[in-house]
Design a protein around this motif. Sequence first.
Motif, mmCIF file in Angstrom:
data_model
loop_
_atom_site.group_PDB
_atom_site.id
_atom_site.type_symbol
_atom_site.label_atom_id
_atom_site.label_comp_id
_atom_site.label_asym_id
_atom_site.label_seq_id
_atom_site.Cartn_x
_atom_site.Cartn_y
_atom_site.Cartn_z
ATOM 1 N N THR A 47 0.745 -1.199 0.161
ATOM 2 C CA THR A 47 0.121 0.150 -0.068
ATOM 3 C C THR A 47 1.026 1.272 0.095
ATOM 4 O O THR A 47 1.802 1.422 0.975
ATOM 5 N N SER A 48 0.783 2.094 -0.977
ATOM 6 C CA SER A 48 1.634 3.236 -1.009
ATOM 7 C C SER A 48 2.975 3.024 -0.737
ATOM 8 O O SER A 48 3.661 3.680 0.109
ATOM 9 N N ASN A 49 3.582 2.202 -1.342
ATOM 10 C CA ASN A 49 5.134 1.823 -1.216
ATOM 11 C C ASN A 49 5.420 1.098 0.291
ATOM 12 O O ASN A 49 6.638 1.180 0.725
ATOM 13 N N LEU A 50 4.237 0.629 1.188
ATOM 14 C CA LEU A 50 4.534 0.034 2.490
ATOM 15 C C LEU A 50 4.476 -1.373 2.140
ATOM 16 O O LEU A 50 2.976 -1.620 1.761
ATOM 17 N N MET A 51 5.240 -2.409 2.491
ATOM 18 C CA MET A 51 5.099 -3.689 2.426
ATOM 19 C C MET A 51 4.358 -4.393 3.604
ATOM 20 O O MET A 51 5.031 -4.076 4.672
ATOM 21 N N TRP A 52 3.424 -5.031 3.494
ATOM 22 C CA TRP A 52 2.592 -5.620 4.483
ATOM 23 C C TRP A 52 2.698 -6.978 4.462
ATOM 24 O O TRP A 52 2.703 -7.591 3.293
ATOM 25 N N LYS A 53 3.192 -8.041 5.506
ATOM 26 C CA LYS A 53 3.377 -9.095 5.402
ATOM 27 C C LYS A 53 2.714 -9.746 6.436
ATOM 28 O O LYS A 53 2.465 -9.245 7.690
ATOM 29 N N TRP A 54 1.787 -10.827 6.271
ATOM 30 C CA TRP A 54 1.215 -11.898 7.287
ATOM 31 C C TRP A 54 2.213 -12.738 8.154
ATOM 32 O O TRP A 54 2.881 -13.285 7.672
ATOM 33 N N ARG A 55 1.978 -12.439 9.605
ATOM 34 C CA ARG A 55 3.003 -13.063 10.510
ATOM 35 C C ARG A 55 1.826 -13.508 11.485
ATOM 36 O O ARG A 55 1.224 -12.699 12.336
ATOM 37 N N ASP A 56 1.844 -14.852 11.649
ATOM 38 C CA ASP A 56 0.694 -15.311 12.622
ATOM 39 C C ASP A 56 -0.588 -15.231 12.388
ATOM 40 O O ASP A 56 -1.549 -15.761 11.831
ATOM 41 N N THR A 57 -0.963 -13.954 13.268
ATOM 42 C CA THR A 57 -2.391 -13.667 13.229
ATOM 43 C C THR A 57 -2.739 -12.181 12.764
ATOM 44 O O THR A 57 -3.976 -11.640 12.893
ATOM 45 N N ALA A 58 -1.738 -11.708 12.192
ATOM 46 C CA ALA A 58 -1.901 -10.003 11.831
ATOM 47 C C ALA A 58 -0.865 -9.775 10.642
ATOM 48 O O ALA A 58 0.169 -10.327 10.561
ATOM 49 N N PHE A 59 -0.971 -8.679 9.870
ATOM 50 C CA PHE A 59 -0.258 -8.068 8.943
ATOM 51 C C PHE A 59 0.607 -6.882 9.848
ATOM 52 O O PHE A 59 0.262 -6.377 10.707
ATOM 53 N N THR A 60 2.099 -6.975 9.278
ATOM 54 C CA THR A 60 2.982 -6.140 10.038
ATOM 55 C C THR A 60 3.721 -5.375 8.854
ATOM 56 O O THR A 60 3.813 -5.988 7.721
ATOM 57 N N CYS A 72 -3.450 3.293 8.573
ATOM 58 C CA CYS A 72 -4.588 2.281 9.145
ATOM 59 C C CYS A 72 -5.561 2.495 7.879
ATOM 60 O O CYS A 72 -6.189 1.161 7.435
ATOM 61 N N GLN A 73 -6.063 3.660 7.387
ATOM 62 C CA GLN A 73 -6.921 3.449 6.292
ATOM 63 C C GLN A 73 -6.608 2.855 4.980
ATOM 64 O O GLN A 73 -7.650 2.291 4.342
ATOM 65 N N MET A 74 -5.250 2.833 4.709
ATOM 66 C CA MET A 74 -4.853 2.254 3.586
ATOM 67 C C MET A 74 -4.781 0.591 3.765
ATOM 68 O O MET A 74 -5.213 0.113 2.679
ATOM 69 N N ILE A 75 -4.467 0.039 4.881
ATOM 70 C CA ILE A 75 -4.753 -1.304 4.957
ATOM 71 C C ILE A 75 -6.027 -1.772 4.853
ATOM 72 O O ILE A 75 -6.393 -2.677 4.379
ATOM 73 N N VAL A 76 -7.161 -0.897 5.656
ATOM 74 C CA VAL A 76 -8.513 -1.414 5.544
ATOM 75 C C VAL A 76 -9.080 -1.559 4.295
ATOM 76 O O VAL A 76 -9.829 -2.525 3.998
ATOM 77 N N GLN A 77 -8.440 -0.593 3.294
ATOM 78 C CA GLN A 77 -8.864 -0.894 2.019
ATOM 79 C C GLN A 77 -8.403 -1.898 1.099
ATOM 80 O O GLN A 77 -9.079 -2.354 0.175
ATOM 81 N N ARG A 78 -7.304 -2.563 1.648
ATOM 82 C CA ARG A 78 -6.713 -3.618 0.949
ATOM 83 C C ARG A 78 -7.167 -5.213 1.977
ATOM 84 O O ARG A 78 -7.373 -6.026 1.277
ATOM 85 N N ALA A 79 -7.121 -4.854 3.003
ATOM 86 C CA ALA A 79 -7.545 -6.138 3.954
ATOM 87 C C ALA A 79 -8.755 -6.299 4.426
ATOM 88 O O ALA A 79 -9.310 -7.323 4.878
ATOM 89 N N GLY A 80 -9.621 -5.157 4.438
ATOM 90 C CA GLY A 80 -10.798 -5.141 5.014
ATOM 91 C C GLY A 80 -10.736 -4.853 6.526
ATOM 92 O O GLY A 80 -9.830 -4.058 6.931
ATOM 93 N N ALA A 81 -11.873 -4.614 6.849
ATOM 94 C CA ALA A 81 -12.201 -4.081 8.507
ATOM 95 C C ALA A 81 -11.191 -4.818 9.463
ATOM 96 O O ALA A 81 -10.758 -6.068 9.274
ATOM 97 N N LEU A 82 -10.892 -3.943 10.325
ATOM 98 C CA LEU A 82 -9.828 -4.481 11.445
ATOM 99 C C LEU A 82 -10.408 -4.892 12.757
ATOM 100 O O LEU A 82 -11.306 -4.014 13.310
#
Length: 105
Positions: A47-60, A72-82
């Motif tokens: 998201t906007s040059n920020l790499m998110w990786k799944w680790r166990d139970t969450a994205f980091t 936060c708003q950028m990740i909910v647009q890709r991963a859905g509600a948190l």
Amino acid sequence: MTHILSIAAALAASVMMLAPFASSAQGPDGYYTATPVAQPTKTSFITSNLMWKWRDTAFTANKAPARDNIVCQMIVQRAGALTAFTAGGQAFDADALAKCNARAK
């Protein structure tokens, strides 16, 4: 010889004083943690040059130059509600999380 020891002592003191800031800024799993409501179908995305990786139970992700609420708003647009969002070890309160989740698809 004493001059070298003085420089070494000053350097060691500087490192010791900065260590708490470095560790609080970003842990081994990243600066941001985002726990989605639903199990993700992808284990990583950008998201906007920020790499998110799944680790166990969450994205980091590592620290971004954007404000935390924007990230936060950028990740909910890709991963859905948190269910939770943390930035620099500080969890969003219920109000901030609700505002962020309002941007979810």
